[in-house]
Motif scaffolding. Structure first.
Motif, PDB file in Angstrom:
ATOM      1  N   GLY A 165      -4.559  -6.906   4.938  1.00 19.21           N
ATOM      2  CA  GLY A 165      -4.813  -6.107   3.932  1.00 19.21           C
ATOM      3  C   GLY A 165      -3.948  -6.276   2.431  1.00 19.21           C
ATOM      4  N   LEU A 166      -4.092  -7.852   2.126  1.00 21.21           N
ATOM      5  CA  LEU A 166      -3.515  -8.025   0.687  1.00 21.21           C
ATOM      6  C   LEU A 166      -4.629  -7.982  -0.087  1.00 21.21           C
ATOM      7  CD1 LEU A 166      -1.029 -10.982   2.297  1.00 21.21           C
ATOM      8  CD2 LEU A 166      -0.520  -8.864   1.124  1.00 21.21           C
ATOM      9  N   ILE A 167      -5.858  -8.002   0.123  1.00 22.84           N
ATOM     10  CA  ILE A 167      -6.837  -8.160  -1.015  1.00 22.84           C
ATOM     11  C   ILE A 167      -7.217  -6.589  -1.599  1.00 22.84           C
ATOM     12  CG2 ILE A 167      -9.195  -8.713  -1.738  1.00 22.84           C
ATOM     13  CD1 ILE A 167      -9.015 -10.963   0.505  1.00 22.84           C
ATOM     14  N   GLY A 168      -7.102  -6.518  -2.792  1.00 25.72           N
ATOM     15  CA  GLY A 168      -7.055  -4.951  -3.211  1.00 25.72           C
ATOM     16  C   GLY A 168      -7.063  -5.220  -5.154  1.00 25.72           C
ATOM     17  N   PRO A 169      -7.473  -4.044  -5.701  1.00 21.47           N
ATOM     18  CA  PRO A 169      -7.507  -4.009  -7.231  1.00 21.47           C
ATOM     19  C   PRO A 169      -6.158  -4.283  -7.545  1.00 21.47           C
ATOM     20  CG  PRO A 169      -7.771  -2.038  -6.218  1.00 21.47           C
ATOM     21  CD  PRO A 169      -7.607  -2.578  -4.850  1.00 21.47           C
ATOM     22  N   HIS A 170      -5.141  -4.428  -7.066  1.00 24.15           N
ATOM     23  CA  HIS A 170      -3.869  -4.716  -7.510  1.00 24.15           C
ATOM     24  C   HIS A 170      -3.362  -6.146  -7.207  1.00 24.15           C
ATOM     25  CE1 HIS A 170      -4.441  -0.785  -9.137  1.00 24.15           C
ATOM     26  NE2 HIS A 170      -4.175  -0.071  -8.120  1.00 24.15           N
ATOM     27  N   SER A 171      -4.069  -6.960  -6.797  1.00 25.81           N
ATOM     28  CA  SER A 171      -3.746  -8.202  -6.040  1.00 25.81           C
ATOM     29  C   SER A 171      -4.384  -9.557  -6.978  1.00 25.81           C
ATOM     30  CB  SER A 171      -4.380  -8.483  -4.688  1.00 25.81           C
ATOM     31  OG  SER A 171      -4.007  -7.628  -3.716  1.00 25.81           O
ATOM     32  N   ARG A 222       0.818  -1.093   0.017  1.00 25.66           N
ATOM     33  CA  ARG A 222      -0.071  -0.052   0.120  1.00 25.66           C
ATOM     34  C   ARG A 222       0.819   1.129   0.067  1.00 25.66           C
ATOM     35  NH1 ARG A 222      -3.176  -2.387   3.111  1.00 25.66           N
ATOM     36  NH2 ARG A 222      -2.191  -1.586   4.944  1.00 25.66           N
ATOM     37  N   GLU A 223       1.860   1.518   0.904  1.00 27.31           N
ATOM     38  CA  GLU A 223       2.710   2.469   1.060  1.00 27.31           C
ATOM     39  C   GLU A 223       3.497   2.822  -0.300  1.00 27.31           C
ATOM     40  OE1 GLU A 223       5.743   1.945   3.916  1.00 27.31           O
ATOM     41  OE2 GLU A 223       7.093   3.665   2.929  1.00 27.31           O
ATOM     42  N   LEU A 224       4.130   1.650  -0.859  1.00 34.47           N
ATOM     43  CA  LEU A 224       4.778   1.990  -2.029  1.00 34.47           C
ATOM     44  C   LEU A 224       4.018   1.752  -3.305  1.00 34.47           C
ATOM     45  CD1 LEU A 224       8.112   0.070  -1.111  1.00 34.47           C
ATOM     46  CD2 LEU A 224       7.397   2.671  -0.941  1.00 34.47           C
ATOM     47  N   GLU A 225       2.630   1.526  -3.292  1.00 32.77           N
ATOM     48  CA  GLU A 225       1.799   1.204  -4.551  1.00 32.77           C
ATOM     49  C   GLU A 225       2.225   0.161  -5.517  1.00 32.77           C
ATOM     50  OE1 GLU A 225       1.353   5.191  -6.293  1.00 32.77           O
ATOM     51  OE2 GLU A 225       0.158   5.784  -4.564  1.00 32.77           O
ATOM     52  N   LEU A 226       2.385  -0.866  -4.863  1.00 31.50           N
ATOM     53  CA  LEU A 226       2.967  -2.122  -5.608  1.00 31.50           C
ATOM     54  C   LEU A 226       2.015  -3.057  -5.755  1.00 31.50           C
ATOM     55  CD1 LEU A 226       6.438  -2.356  -3.547  1.00 31.50           C
ATOM     56  CD2 LEU A 226       5.939  -1.319  -5.824  1.00 31.50           C
ATOM     57  N   PRO A 227       1.929  -3.963  -6.979  1.00 31.70           N
ATOM     58  CA  PRO A 227       1.004  -5.091  -6.911  1.00 31.70           C
ATOM     59  C   PRO A 227       1.346  -6.163  -5.886  1.00 31.70           C
ATOM     60  CG  PRO A 227       2.807  -4.978  -8.855  1.00 31.70           C
ATOM     61  CD  PRO A 227       2.924  -3.677  -7.923  1.00 31.70           C
ATOM     62  N   VAL A 228       0.449  -6.875  -5.618  1.00 30.29           N
ATOM     63  CA  VAL A 228       0.587  -8.324  -4.843  1.00 30.29           C
ATOM     64  C   VAL A 228       0.198  -9.359  -5.472  1.00 30.29           C
ATOM     65  CG1 VAL A 228      -0.341  -9.283  -2.625  1.00 30.29           C
ATOM     66  CG2 VAL A 228      -0.063  -6.704  -2.702  1.00 30.29           C
ATOM     67  N   GLN A 229       1.183 -10.356  -5.501  1.00 27.57           N
ATOM     68  CA  GLN A 229       0.854 -11.761  -6.036  1.00 27.57           C
ATOM     69  C   GLN A 229       1.044 -12.828  -4.885  1.00 27.57           C
ATOM     70  OE1 GLN A 229       3.136 -12.970  -9.234  1.00 27.57           O
ATOM     71  NE2 GLN A 229       5.202 -12.425  -8.407  1.00 27.57           N
ATOM     72  N   LYS A 243     -16.972 -13.476  -3.063  1.00 27.14           N
ATOM     73  CA  LYS A 243     -17.272 -11.645  -3.078  1.00 27.14           C
ATOM     74  C   LYS A 243     -16.132 -11.025  -2.824  1.00 27.14           C
ATOM     75  CE  LYS A 243     -22.153 -11.836  -2.748  1.00 27.14           C
ATOM     76  NZ  LYS A 243     -23.027 -12.904  -2.045  1.00 27.14           N
ATOM     77  N   ARG A 244     -15.302 -11.356  -1.825  1.00 29.11           N
ATOM     78  CA  ARG A 244     -14.352 -10.799  -1.334  1.00 29.11           C
ATOM     79  C   ARG A 244     -13.095 -10.422  -2.281  1.00 29.11           C
ATOM     80  NH1 ARG A 244     -15.528  -9.123   3.462  1.00 29.11           N
ATOM     81  NH2 ARG A 244     -15.820 -10.149   5.454  1.00 29.11           N
ATOM     82  N   LEU A 245     -13.223 -11.542  -3.117  1.00 28.00           N
ATOM     83  CA  LEU A 245     -11.964 -11.281  -4.141  1.00 28.00           C
ATOM     84  C   LEU A 245     -12.616 -10.736  -5.287  1.00 28.00           C
ATOM     85  CD1 LEU A 245     -10.353 -15.119  -3.651  1.00 28.00           C
ATOM     86  CD2 LEU A 245      -9.754 -12.658  -2.515  1.00 28.00           C
ATOM     87  N   SER A 246     -13.845 -10.385  -5.578  1.00 27.84           N
ATOM     88  CA  SER A 246     -14.074  -9.887  -6.842  1.00 27.84           C
ATOM     89  C   SER A 246     -13.491  -8.641  -7.193  1.00 27.84           C
ATOM     90  CB  SER A 246     -15.564  -9.575  -6.943  1.00 27.84           C
ATOM     91  OG  SER A 246     -15.927  -8.439  -5.839  1.00 27.84           O
ATOM     92  N   VAL A 247     -12.943  -7.836  -6.236  1.00 30.70           N
ATOM     93  CA  VAL A 247     -12.084  -6.623  -6.631  1.00 30.70           C
ATOM     94  C   VAL A 247     -10.790  -6.868  -7.193  1.00 30.70           C
ATOM     95  CG1 VAL A 247     -13.204  -5.306  -4.910  1.00 30.70           C
ATOM     96  CG2 VAL A 247     -11.099  -6.524  -4.191  1.00 30.70           C
ATOM     97  N   SER A 248     -10.062  -8.207  -7.241  1.00 29.04           N
ATOM     98  CA  SER A 248      -8.932  -8.693  -7.485  1.00 29.04           C
ATOM     99  C   SER A 248      -8.860  -9.433  -8.579  1.00 29.04           C
ATOM    100  CB  SER A 248      -8.331  -9.425  -6.324  1.00 29.04           C
ATOM    101  OG  SER A 248      -8.322  -8.686  -5.168  1.00 29.04           O
ATOM    102  N   ALA A 249      -7.671 -10.130  -9.081  1.00 31.09           N
ATOM    103  CA  ALA A 249      -7.533 -10.772 -10.402  1.00 31.09           C
ATOM    104  C   ALA A 249      -7.010 -12.296  -9.823  1.00 31.09           C
ATOM    105  CB  ALA A 249      -6.501 -10.339 -11.150  1.00 31.09           C
TER     106      ALA A 249
END
Ligand SMILES: [Zn+2]
Length: 406
Positions: A236-242, A200-207, A256-262
Motif C-alpha cells: 500500500g505504498l504507491i499513491g499520489p503522495h508517494s 494512509r491512516e494519518l494522511e502522511l506522504p511516503v518516500q 504505469k503503476r508508478l504514474s500516480v506518484s512522484a
C-alpha cells in the motif's frame, strides 16, 4: 511591503516561463503579492542585473550522509554497509543537532529552499532536522529511514511503527513528516505494510527508494518473490503522495503503476554508484523532481544535478530542454512534494527566491538581448554554487554573498 527590481525568470504553473529583463516582485508578510514586468514604485530594492529565480527544490537527500560525499564509490549494497550505515549510526544527540543545522545552511548556500530529507533512524535526529528546517523557514518532507532488517540499532518491527506514529506528530503544512521505509531490502513485509497503513491512516506522504541497481532488484525478487513495484503495491505504498527515488530498472508495466506518484531523479548519484540511467521520457507519466541524493551525490547543488541529467540523457540520445530540467529543479519538484505554495514566483506563493550573479551566468560579450530558451540554457550549463548571490526564504534574506564578491 517590499518591492524588488530584478531580471525575473520563473516557470509558471499554467505552463511556460516568464522572463522579465526588468521585472518587479512584491512581497508582503513573506508571501509573493505579485510578479511581473517593472512598474513604477515609490521605493524598492534594485538588484539588477542579477537573475531572480524561484528557490531550488531537492526532492531526495540524506542529512546524515553529507560527510561521506565524494568518497568511496562502489556498488550500492557494499557502500551502504561499509560507509553509510556506520555514519548514520552515529547521527544522534548533539552531533545530529549540529550537523542538521549545518546541512540546512549548506543546502541554502546552494540555493535550495525546499527539500525531501531522510534523517538517521534515531528519533532524536528527526527532531533535530525538524528544528533546523523550522528555524530556516523552508518547506520540507522529513522522515527517518525505517528498517527492521540489517538495521544499525536494535528494534522490533512493532517498535519502529510505534515510534513512527509518535514522530508523526511533528507533521505540519510546511514541514511534512514523511513515512520513509528505507528500501525494500531494509524491511520485512510486515514493516512495509505497517508503513503503508500508517501513511494512509494519518494522511502522511511516503518516500522511499526503488530499483536503483540491478543486483538490488534481483535481491528483492529473491526475498519477496515478486517485482520491486509489486512489493510496494502490496504494502500500500504507491499513491499520489508517494515519492520514489531512482526508478532505473523498471518495465513499462511498472512505470504505469508508478504514474500516480512522484519520482526523484538523481543522476549525479546514479553516475557515482554506476547505477544506470533512469528513463526520463517514461518518467514523464509521473511527477518528476531532481534529487542530489547526498551522500551518493557529490554535493547539494541542484544545478549540478540538472546538468548531469542533461548530459546522461544527451548521451542516451535525447536530452530534455533546459527549461524542462530547470522546471523539474523548481516547480516540478514542489509539485512532486505537493507544496502548492512553492516552486515559482507567482502571486500567493511563499517568497522563496534566489538571485544569481548575472556576470557568472552570462559571459562578457554575450548578446544584450537573448531568447528565453538561450537564457535557460546558460543557467542550466553555467549556474552553480559560485553564482549564488543571495537566497531568500519566505521573504527573509538567509544567504548573502553580496559582500564577498570581487
Ligand atoms: Zn537515497
Amino acid at each position: 511591503m517590499e518591492t524588488y527590481r530584478a531580471h525575473i525568470v520563473t516557470p509558471h504553473a499554467a505552463g511556460g516561463w516568464a522572463d522579465w529583463v526588468d521585472g518587479r516582485l512584491d512581497v508582503e508578510g513573506g508571501v509573493i503579492r505579485s510578479a511581473g514586468p517593472w512598474r513604477r514604485a515609490a521605493s524598492y530594492t534594485d538588484v539588477r542585473p542579477h537573475l531572480m529565480l524561484p528557490g531550488l527544490v531537492d526532492v531526495h537527500a540524506h542529512v546524515p550522509q553529507l560527510p561521506v560525499c565524494g568518497v568511496h564509490p562502489e556498488n550500492l549494497l557494499d557502500w551502504l554497509q561499509k560507509w553509510t550505515f556506520p555514519l548514520e549510526a552515529r547521527f544522534r544527540g548533539a552531533r545530529a543537532r549540529t550537523l542538521s543545522a549545518g546541512f540546512i545552511r549548506e543546502m541554502l548556500g546552494h540555493g535550495t529552499t525546499t527539500a525531501a530529507l531522510y534523517t538517521s533512524a534515531w528519533p532524536d535526529s528527526v527532531q533535530a532536522c525538524f528544528d533546523a528546517a523550522r528555524e530556516a523557514g523552508i518547506h520540507a518532507w522529513i522522515g527517518p529511514p525505517l528498517m527492521d532488517v540489517g538495521a544499525y540499532r536494535t528494534v522490533t518491527t512493532r517498535g519502529v511503527l510505534a515510534e513512527t506514529r509518535r514522530l508523526a506528530r511533528l507533521d505540519s503544512s510546511r514541514l511534512r513528516f514523511a513515512v520513509t521505509p528505507r528500501f525494500a531490502l531494509s524491511c520485512t513485509m510486515e514493516l512495509l505494510t505497517g508503513a503503508g497503513d500508517l501513511a494512509r491512516e494519518l494522511e502522511l506522504p511516503v518516500q522511499t527508494h526503488i530499483a536503483e541497481q540491478r543486483d538490488e532488484c534481483r535481491a528483492v525478487r529473491r526475498r519477496f518473490h515478486r517485482s520491486y513495484v509489486e512489493v510496494y503495491k502490496r504494502a500500500g505504498l504507491i499513491g499520489p503522495h508517494s515519492l520514489f527515488a531512482h526508478a532505473i530498472w523498471l518495465t513499462d508495466r511498472e512505470w504505469k503503476r508508478l504514474s500516480v506518484s512522484a519520482i526523484a531523479h538523481c543522476p549525479t548519484s546514479n553516475l557515482f554508484l554506476n547505477s544506470g540511467v533512469m528513463d526520463w521520457w517514461r518518467a514523464q507519466s509521473a511527477r518528476v523532481g531532481l534529487g542530489s541524493d547526498v551522500g551518493a551525490g557529490p554535493d547539494l547543488s541542484i544545478f549540478r544535478v540538472a546538468r548531469a541529467a542533461w548530459t546522461v540523457h544527451m548521451m542516451a540520445g535525447a536530452p530534455p530542454a533546459a527549461g524542462d530540467l530547470l522546471r523539474a529543479a523548481t516547480l516540478g519538484g514542489a509539485q512532486a512534494l505537493g507544496f502548492d505554495d512553492a516552486g515559482s514566483l507567482e502571486a500567493g506563493k511563499s517568497a522563496d527566491f534566489i538571485l544569481l550573479d548575472a556576470a557568472r551566468v552570462i559571459p562578457p560579450g554575450a548578446p544584450e538581448v537573448e531568447s528565453t530558451d538561450d537564457l535557460l540554457s546558460r543557467i542550466l550549463h553555467r549556474a552553480g554554487h559560485s553564482s549564488i548571490y543571495q537566497v531568500y526564504v519566505a521573504g527573509r534574506l538567509l544567504v548573502d554573498n553580496a559582500t564577498h564578491k570581487c
